[in-house]
Design an enzyme around this catalytic site. Structure first.
Site, PDB file in Angstrom:
ATOM      1  CE  LYS A  53      -3.769  -2.560   2.062  1.00  0.00           C
ATOM      2  NZ  LYS A  53      -4.562  -2.962   3.214  1.00  0.00           N
ATOM      3  CD  GLN A  97      -3.493  -4.643   6.289  1.00  0.00           C
ATOM      4  OE1 GLN A  97      -3.595  -3.583   5.678  1.00  0.00           O
ATOM      5  NE2 GLN A  97      -3.887  -5.796   5.769  1.00  0.00           N
ATOM      6  CG  ASP A 120      -9.750  -0.391   4.636  1.00  0.00           C
ATOM      7  OD1 ASP A 120      -9.520  -0.832   3.495  1.00  0.00           O
ATOM      8  OD2 ASP A 120      -9.063  -0.654   5.628  1.00  0.00           O
TER       9      ASP A 120
HETATM   10  N1  GUN Z   1      -6.802  -7.129   5.874  1.00  0.00           N
HETATM   11  C1  GUN Z   1      -7.072  -7.876   4.783  1.00  0.00           C
HETATM   12  N2  GUN Z   1      -7.665  -7.132   3.819  1.00  0.00           N
HETATM   13  C2  GUN Z   1      -7.774  -5.887   4.324  1.00  0.00           C
HETATM   14  C3  GUN Z   1      -8.294  -4.669   3.795  1.00  0.00           C
HETATM   15  O1  GUN Z   1      -8.810  -4.583   2.671  1.00  0.00           O
HETATM   16  N3  GUN Z   1      -8.219  -3.595   4.639  1.00  0.00           N
HETATM   17  C4  GUN Z   1      -7.676  -3.681   5.885  1.00  0.00           C
HETATM   18  N4  GUN Z   1      -7.671  -2.563   6.629  1.00  0.00           N
HETATM   19  N5  GUN Z   1      -7.190  -4.787   6.390  1.00  0.00           N
HETATM   20  C5  GUN Z   1      -7.240  -5.892   5.602  1.00  0.00           C
END
Ligand code: GUN
Length: 301
Positions: A53, A97, A120
């Protein structure tokens, strides 16, 4: 039939090229989009995802704020970090995350993120928006899947869509998005009896179960579109999805590979949401400036 490949890497690249113009336009207005990524602990998979990211931010001209907190960080401290980022005008998107360490209540943390920065799309407000078809920030993975489906030229209205996996991150929002587009949606999950009885009816099969080899050719309708959201690391280090790609590609009309299908799209849609958030913030600021300018006129008048 041998399926055509839905190339997430190529679509992702095209979308990211399109971001350039929006980033330049924001720069002209004195705004650099900013994304804060919080990682609590050192889950190796999460570290890789967060690294991807941050790298995508750099590539797209988005400023990233990478906040790594130790695994034993108290929940109150995580909430205080979020409050600080909520108030920071240089931050347009905040992502924490998942999964979080067990002493942290995910909902408390997700609800603490400002709905204006919830790139998100996990805040209850955004989830509710999805239910009524009016979301600000669509969750990134289902959003990416929707764009991948669009590249096949298929109108999902009236199609049988089967989503395998009912997670809050992928399965449930995916089902809601496709319902909004008037598909007939079935959600299957770990307690579903006779999975194949459902999947065989799917015109569009979306699999997000986290189980390598779960979907084999006998479970797929001839000519179906198959989207594999799974990312699994086998003992030999190979990355595979949830679908037996080599077998199923001989029955499907379209199929996503793993890697190179849904994965790159998730990160790209995160950047898309961050740009959208920065553009919204700019519009709101311009509306405020307008009101400030207008107010004295009204008072004087
Ligand atoms: N963990 C696995 N996929 C995601 C996601 O799309 N966003 C976040 N914040 N954590 C994750």
């Amino acid at each position: 039939m041998t399926a055509q490949i839905i190339d997430g890497k190529a679509l992702s690249k095209r979308l990211r090229e399109g971001f350039r113009e929006r980033v330049d336009h924001l720069a002209d207005q004195g705004v650099q989009p900013g994304l804060a990524v919080i990682l609590v602990g050192d889950n190796p998979a999460s570290r890789v995802y967060v690294g991807n990211k941050v790298k995508a931010c750099e590539e797209c001209g988005v400023r990233s704020f990478h906040i790594a907190l130790p695994v034993d960080t108290p929940q109150a401290e995580v909430l205080a970090t979020i409050a600080r980022l909520n108030a920071d005008p240089a931050v347009h998107g905040i992502l924490i995350q998942l999964p979080l360490p067990p002493h942290i209540e995910p909902r408390a943390v997700l609800e603490a993120i400002s709905v204006h920065k919830d790139v998100d799309g996990f805040h209850l407000y955004n989830v509710g928006g999805l239910v009524v078809g009016n979301t600000i920030f669509p969750p990134c993975t289902p959003y990416g899947v929707q764009l991948l489906l669009d590249t096949t030229g298929t109108d999902v209205a009236g199609k049988n869509v089967v989503v395998v996996g009912a997670s809050n991150i992928v399965g449930k929002p995916m089902a809601l998005m496709l319902l909004q587009r008037e598909a007939t949606v079935t959600i299957c999950h770990a307690r579903t009896r006779d999975l194949a009885q459902h999947t065989i009816l799917a015109d569009i099969l979306i699999v997000a179960a986290g189980k390598p080899g779960l979907i084999v050719p006998q479970m797929v309708k001839e000519g179906a579109i198959v989207i594999d959201v799974g990312i699994n690391r086998l003992p030999d280090g190979k990355i595979v999805g949830d679908v037996d790609f080599d077998g199923v590609k001989e029955k499907a009309s379209w199929i996503t590979p793993v890697p190179g299908g849904v994965g790159p799209m998730t990160v790209t849609m995160l950047i898309e949401n961050t740009l959208r958030s920065a553009e919204r913030a700019l519009r709101m600021r311009q509306a405020d400036d307008f009101q400030e300018w207008e107010a004295p006129t009204l008072k004087n008048g």
